[in-house]
Write a protein that holds these residues in place. Sequence first.
Motif, PDB file in Angstrom:
ATOM      1  N   PRO A 274       1.116  -2.090   7.453  1.00 32.75           N
ATOM      2  CA  PRO A 274       0.988  -1.657   6.206  1.00 32.75           C
ATOM      3  C   PRO A 274      -0.404  -1.207   6.104  1.00 32.75           C
ATOM      4  CG  PRO A 274       0.973  -4.015   6.200  1.00 32.75           C
ATOM      5  CD  PRO A 274       1.050  -3.614   7.531  1.00 32.75           C
ATOM      6  N   GLU A 275      -1.292  -1.396   6.751  1.00 33.26           N
ATOM      7  CA  GLU A 275      -2.917  -0.876   6.555  1.00 33.26           C
ATOM      8  C   GLU A 275      -3.263  -0.942   8.120  1.00 33.26           C
ATOM      9  OE1 GLU A 275      -5.328  -4.000   4.716  1.00 33.26           O
ATOM     10  OE2 GLU A 275      -4.506  -5.396   6.165  1.00 33.26           O
ATOM     11  N   THR A 276      -4.166  -0.123   8.031  1.00 26.93           N
ATOM     12  CA  THR A 276      -4.915   0.271   9.494  1.00 26.93           C
ATOM     13  C   THR A 276      -5.733  -0.965   9.936  1.00 26.93           C
ATOM     14  OG1 THR A 276      -6.880   1.364   8.708  1.00 26.93           O
ATOM     15  CG2 THR A 276      -5.010   2.827   9.182  1.00 26.93           C
ATOM     16  N   ALA A 277      -6.189  -1.664   8.864  1.00 28.87           N
ATOM     17  CA  ALA A 277      -7.202  -2.632   8.882  1.00 28.87           C
ATOM     18  C   ALA A 277      -6.750  -3.784   9.873  1.00 28.87           C
ATOM     19  CB  ALA A 277      -7.494  -3.524   7.559  1.00 28.87           C
ATOM     20  N   GLN A 278      -5.406  -4.038   9.956  1.00 27.05           N
ATOM     21  CA  GLN A 278      -5.007  -5.213  10.894  1.00 27.05           C
ATOM     22  C   GLN A 278      -5.182  -4.801  12.436  1.00 27.05           C
ATOM     23  OE1 GLN A 278      -4.361  -8.319  10.038  1.00 27.05           O
ATOM     24  NE2 GLN A 278      -4.635  -7.492   7.887  1.00 27.05           N
TER      25      GLN A 278
ATOM     26  N   ILE B  85       2.609  13.444  -2.797  1.00 23.78           N
ATOM     27  CA  ILE B  85       1.564  12.503  -1.646  1.00 23.78           C
ATOM     28  C   ILE B  85       0.784  11.444  -2.365  1.00 23.78           C
ATOM     29  CG2 ILE B  85       1.720  14.740   0.009  1.00 23.78           C
ATOM     30  CD1 ILE B  85      -1.323  15.040  -0.916  1.00 23.78           C
ATOM     31  N   VAL B  86       0.752  11.261  -3.624  1.00 19.28           N
ATOM     32  CA  VAL B  86       0.115  10.124  -4.058  1.00 19.28           C
ATOM     33  C   VAL B  86       0.662   8.736  -3.732  1.00 19.28           C
ATOM     34  CG1 VAL B  86      -0.541   8.881  -6.286  1.00 19.28           C
ATOM     35  CG2 VAL B  86      -0.762  11.237  -6.121  1.00 19.28           C
ATOM     36  N   ARG B  87       2.058   8.508  -3.905  1.00 19.52           N
ATOM     37  CA  ARG B  87       2.607   7.356  -3.368  1.00 19.52           C
ATOM     38  C   ARG B  87       3.885   7.712  -2.315  1.00 19.52           C
ATOM     39  NH1 ARG B  87       1.901   2.497  -4.945  1.00 19.52           N
ATOM     40  NH2 ARG B  87       0.976   3.111  -6.892  1.00 19.52           N
ATOM     41  N   THR B  88       3.573   7.659  -1.146  1.00 16.88           N
ATOM     42  CA  THR B  88       4.562   7.739  -0.080  1.00 16.88           C
ATOM     43  C   THR B  88       4.664   6.533   0.864  1.00 16.88           C
ATOM     44  OG1 THR B  88       2.617   8.643   1.333  1.00 16.88           O
ATOM     45  CG2 THR B  88       3.672  10.476   0.016  1.00 16.88           C
ATOM     46  N   ARG B  89       5.726   6.970   1.538  1.00 20.57           N
ATOM     47  CA  ARG B  89       5.927   5.741   2.622  1.00 20.57           C
ATOM     48  C   ARG B  89       5.266   5.720   3.747  1.00 20.57           C
ATOM     49  NH1 ARG B  89      12.067   6.160  -0.117  1.00 20.57           N
ATOM     50  NH2 ARG B  89      11.577   4.195  -1.598  1.00 20.57           N
TER      51      ARG B  89
ATOM     52  N   THR C 194      -2.026   8.278   5.502  1.00 21.57           N
ATOM     53  CA  THR C 194      -3.163   8.001   5.846  1.00 21.57           C
ATOM     54  C   THR C 194      -4.193   7.388   5.399  1.00 21.57           C
ATOM     55  OG1 THR C 194      -2.757  10.146   7.482  1.00 21.57           O
ATOM     56  CG2 THR C 194      -4.773   9.508   7.414  1.00 21.57           C
ATOM     57  N   GLN C 195      -4.939   6.275   6.088  1.00 21.60           N
ATOM     58  CA  GLN C 195      -6.010   5.649   5.555  1.00 21.60           C
ATOM     59  C   GLN C 195      -7.102   5.876   6.535  1.00 21.60           C
ATOM     60  OE1 GLN C 195      -4.520   1.587   5.489  1.00 21.60           O
ATOM     61  NE2 GLN C 195      -4.263   1.632   3.451  1.00 21.60           N
ATOM     62  N   ALA C 196      -8.413   5.874   5.741  1.00 26.58           N
ATOM     63  CA  ALA C 196      -9.767   5.793   6.566  1.00 26.58           C
ATOM     64  C   ALA C 196     -10.473   4.470   5.899  1.00 26.58           C
ATOM     65  CB  ALA C 196     -10.667   7.088   6.070  1.00 26.58           C
ATOM     66  N   GLU C 197     -10.318   3.766   7.025  1.00 23.08           N
ATOM     67  CA  GLU C 197     -10.980   2.217   6.618  1.00 23.08           C
ATOM     68  C   GLU C 197     -12.075   1.928   7.647  1.00 23.08           C
ATOM     69  OE1 GLU C 197      -7.767  -0.146   4.781  1.00 23.08           O
ATOM     70  OE2 GLU C 197      -6.984  -0.195   6.801  1.00 23.08           O
ATOM     71  N   LEU C 198     -12.935   1.141   6.935  1.00 22.81           N
ATOM     72  CA  LEU C 198     -14.143   0.645   7.482  1.00 22.81           C
ATOM     73  C   LEU C 198     -14.072  -0.950   7.374  1.00 22.81           C
ATOM     74  CD1 LEU C 198     -17.147   0.492   8.447  1.00 22.81           C
ATOM     75  CD2 LEU C 198     -17.725   1.453   6.430  1.00 22.81           C
TER      76      LEU C 198
ATOM     77  N   PRO D  15     -14.474  -0.730   2.692  1.00 19.82           N
ATOM     78  CA  PRO D  15     -14.102   0.284   1.954  1.00 19.82           C
ATOM     79  C   PRO D  15     -12.735   0.956   2.685  1.00 19.82           C
ATOM     80  CG  PRO D  15     -16.391   0.388   2.976  1.00 19.82           C
ATOM     81  CD  PRO D  15     -15.619  -0.593   3.754  1.00 19.82           C
ATOM     82  N   SER D  16     -11.752   1.124   1.792  1.00 17.98           N
ATOM     83  CA  SER D  16     -10.320   1.680   2.326  1.00 17.98           C
ATOM     84  C   SER D  16      -9.896   2.750   1.630  1.00 17.98           C
ATOM     85  CB  SER D  16      -9.508   0.457   2.279  1.00 17.98           C
ATOM     86  OG  SER D  16      -8.192   1.045   2.482  1.00 17.98           O
ATOM     87  N   PHE D  17     -10.002   3.828   2.276  1.00 16.52           N
ATOM     88  CA  PHE D  17      -9.693   5.421   1.500  1.00 16.52           C
ATOM     89  C   PHE D  17      -8.288   5.839   1.873  1.00 16.52           C
ATOM     90  CE2 PHE D  17     -14.288   6.729   0.225  1.00 16.52           C
ATOM     91  CZ  PHE D  17     -14.733   5.844   1.018  1.00 16.52           C
ATOM     92  N   GLY D  18      -7.893   6.295   0.742  1.00 18.65           N
ATOM     93  CA  GLY D  18      -6.444   6.977   1.131  1.00 18.65           C
ATOM     94  C   GLY D  18      -6.853   8.278   1.189  1.00 18.65           C
TER      95      GLY D  18
HETATM   96  N1  GAP Z   1      -6.896  -2.114   3.891  1.00 15.52           N
HETATM   97  C1  GAP Z   1      -6.701  -2.435   2.486  1.00 15.52           C
HETATM   98  C2  GAP Z   1      -5.666  -1.750   1.838  1.00 15.52           C
HETATM   99  O1  GAP Z   1      -4.802  -1.283   2.426  1.00 15.52           O
HETATM  100  P1  GAP Z   1      -4.829  -0.824  -0.286  1.00 15.52           P
HETATM  101  O2  GAP Z   1      -5.800  -0.688  -1.782  1.00 15.52           O
HETATM  102  O3  GAP Z   1      -3.504  -1.300  -0.496  1.00 15.52           O
HETATM  103  O4  GAP Z   1      -5.912  -1.544   0.387  1.00 15.52           O
HETATM  104  C3  GAP Z   1      -6.157   1.565   0.516  1.00 15.52           C
HETATM  105  O5  GAP Z   1      -4.825   0.628   0.186  1.00 15.52           O
HETATM  106  C4  GAP Z   1      -5.819   2.927  -0.210  1.00 15.52           C
HETATM  107  O6  GAP Z   1      -4.580   3.532   0.536  1.00 15.52           O
HETATM  108  C5  GAP Z   1      -5.424   3.184  -1.505  1.00 15.52           C
HETATM  109  O7  GAP Z   1      -6.604   3.346  -2.356  1.00 15.52           O
HETATM  110  C6  GAP Z   1      -4.651   4.417  -1.345  1.00 15.52           C
HETATM  111  O8  GAP Z   1      -5.512   5.353  -1.674  1.00 15.52           O
HETATM  112  C7  GAP Z   1      -3.919   4.381  -0.231  1.00 15.52           C
HETATM  113  N2  GAP Z   1      -2.674   4.026  -0.526  1.00 15.52           N
HETATM  114  C8  GAP Z   1      -2.118   2.738  -0.538  1.00 15.52           C
HETATM  115  N3  GAP Z   1      -0.888   2.874  -0.624  1.00 15.52           N
HETATM  116  C9  GAP Z   1      -0.419   4.166  -0.655  1.00 15.52           C
HETATM  117  C10 GAP Z   1       0.758   4.831  -0.691  1.00 15.52           C
HETATM  118  N4  GAP Z   1       1.976   4.257  -0.554  1.00 15.52           N
HETATM  119  N5  GAP Z   1       0.948   6.425  -0.683  1.00 15.52           N
HETATM  120  C11 GAP Z   1      -0.323   6.920  -0.321  1.00 15.52           C
HETATM  121  N6  GAP Z   1      -1.776   6.218  -0.355  1.00 15.52           N
HETATM  122  C12 GAP Z   1      -1.677   4.998  -0.351  1.00 15.52           C
END
Ligand code: GAP
Length: 594
Positions: free
Chosen positions: A167-171, A209-213, A216-220, A441-444
């Motif tokens: 659910p996050e690239t961080a893991q 594309i704002v809330r999808t299933r 792509t994340q870009a995480e540091l 910092p976790s970017f969508g």
């Molecule tokens: N590792 C931390 C983390 O995942 P998050 O706030 O849940 O934190 C980080 O997610 C970013 O990922 C969000 O700020 C958002 O930009 C993007 N994001 C999260 N859920 C999303 C979704 N369902 N669809 C598109 N982008 C999403």
Amino acid sequence: MSEGAESAALAELAKRRGFFFGSSEAYGGVGGFYTYGPQGAALKSNVEEAWRDRFAVQEGNLEIEAPTIMPEPVFEASGHLDGFDDMLVECAECGESHRADHLIEDNSPLEDAETLSPEEAAEKISDLGLVCPNCGAELAGQSVEEFNLMFATNIGPGSKSPGYLRPETAQGIFVEFPRIKEYARNRLPFGVTQIGRAYRNEISPRKNIVRTREFTQAELEQFIDPERDEPDLSSVEDIEVRLYPATEQQADDGDYVDTTIGDAVEEGIVANGWIGYFLGIAQEWYEDVGVDMERFRFRQHLPGELAHYAADCWDAESEVDGDWIEIAGFAYRGDYDLSKHAEHADDDFTVFQQYDEPKTVERAVVDPDMATLGPEFGAQAGDVADALETLAQRDPDAFDADEVTLDIDGEEVTVDTDVANFAVETQTEAGEHITPHVVEPSFGVDRTVYTLLAHAYERDEVDGEDRTFLSLSPTVAPTNVGVFPLVSNVDELVELADDVAEELRAAGFAVVYDDSGSIGRRYRRQDEVGTPFCVTIDRDGIESEGDTTVTIRERDSGRQVRVPVDDLVETFVGLRAGTTSFDDVLDANEVVEA
Ligand code: GAP
């Protein structure tokens, strides 16, 4: 543009011109999954490249790429199986699922419904008299449940080895920490980045594309020793930011705090220097890639809004259609993740930190007499020895008594202290093992792309005709240059246009060659997909004395300049990097009057 109109116009343009569209439409479509078309894929890839350059390359961080499916124990450890839930309310009439907190926020002044418990959310839905947005049936009396967002699968045949889509690239970074720390030569602080897909089974995906299933994340993940490592704020301290701290959100007359990173950290508005550092570079990066900074802010999480792993968090938010969208999160995760994986996994998630000077310390030690413990406790003798060791660390005074009581697997046993051979030894220690803390910092990426498109979407009038154009930054625009022979039936013009396109492509520019329709229509086509510059090859440029010249037209202003063809590559290198402005090009060359 009116509320909602911006998104609607953008969605129409995105589909028509190949930025993004709902996926699997041939099979009726599937909610929450999008395909990026040629323009969108190029734009997204440029955003990722710009992020990689700023947050991995310029920061000297390590980049990895981990699998998107990970085994179940990873997510038992990370807490996602227990705590990664959203509130679900189902309509009894039509069966449609809704996110309870979003329904409440959309229909009341409440902005932080995420902080409510399911029971409170159910009560609120009843109090507000909310109805199902799908069929209009009343939702009062419906229960609100926690719904886990993880996508489950089986690894290999059968169900012996359950796995989950991350659910996050961080893991992927945390789990590989024992190996990655070696590449970082066991020296804190260091940062690890990853750009990749993450998956969440969102209850109600929305706003394309704002809330999808799948997104792509870009995480540091910045690993630090909280006792020793401070960021160098000198490069960011003067950067101006608009902050919306939790206290201001909670106050009746709360307002933004416009300040600098230096002041925000010094005054404790941003409690952690590392978070301050990353807010600073993020502010600059978003501006560089083309976010409208008048429609941008950093908002601190309210206490009830924090994720299960976060001690403090600020979101970068952009405004689109009157709504604020979270586009990145900056979280202080403490040692939560590495400690949890250390508890559950069989590996070392610590880093050995050398002291500046070796330290002399007193250590309570035991040397249990196994010749006595063995006959007395049999198979439990080893556990008794371990328990004596633990007690010596925890409560050395207990060994002042003649005997100590130990808990061995729930059973109380009493042991003579003589048998423990307890002593306090003076030892010299060169350092200690610490569990690093994490600042993240976790970017969508998708939400960044959406913001860039929304903020770049413009309309004006050219030659009495309406024009739609995307004022995308040259750094991320999908096409860098459009190349047009003014007419397509003059061999010399076509040949030169071919050569120009080839030379620009060889220099790394994305070029679209277009020889169909009027020049005005060709410009409009490129304007609509955000191509910042177009080059037109005409007779005057070939036939005039001296250098062969071509004209460059700037998208936003429509201004044109005649430039020697030999200078094109250098000119575009500067324009794309932002080291040359179009005004500089106009100053150095012959301006073409419109
Ligand atoms: N590792 C931390 C983390 O995942 P998050 O706030 O849940 O934190 C980080 O997610 C970013 O990922 C969000 O700020 C958002 O930009 C993007 N994001 C999260 N859920 C999303 C979704 N369902 N669809 C598109 N982008 C999403």
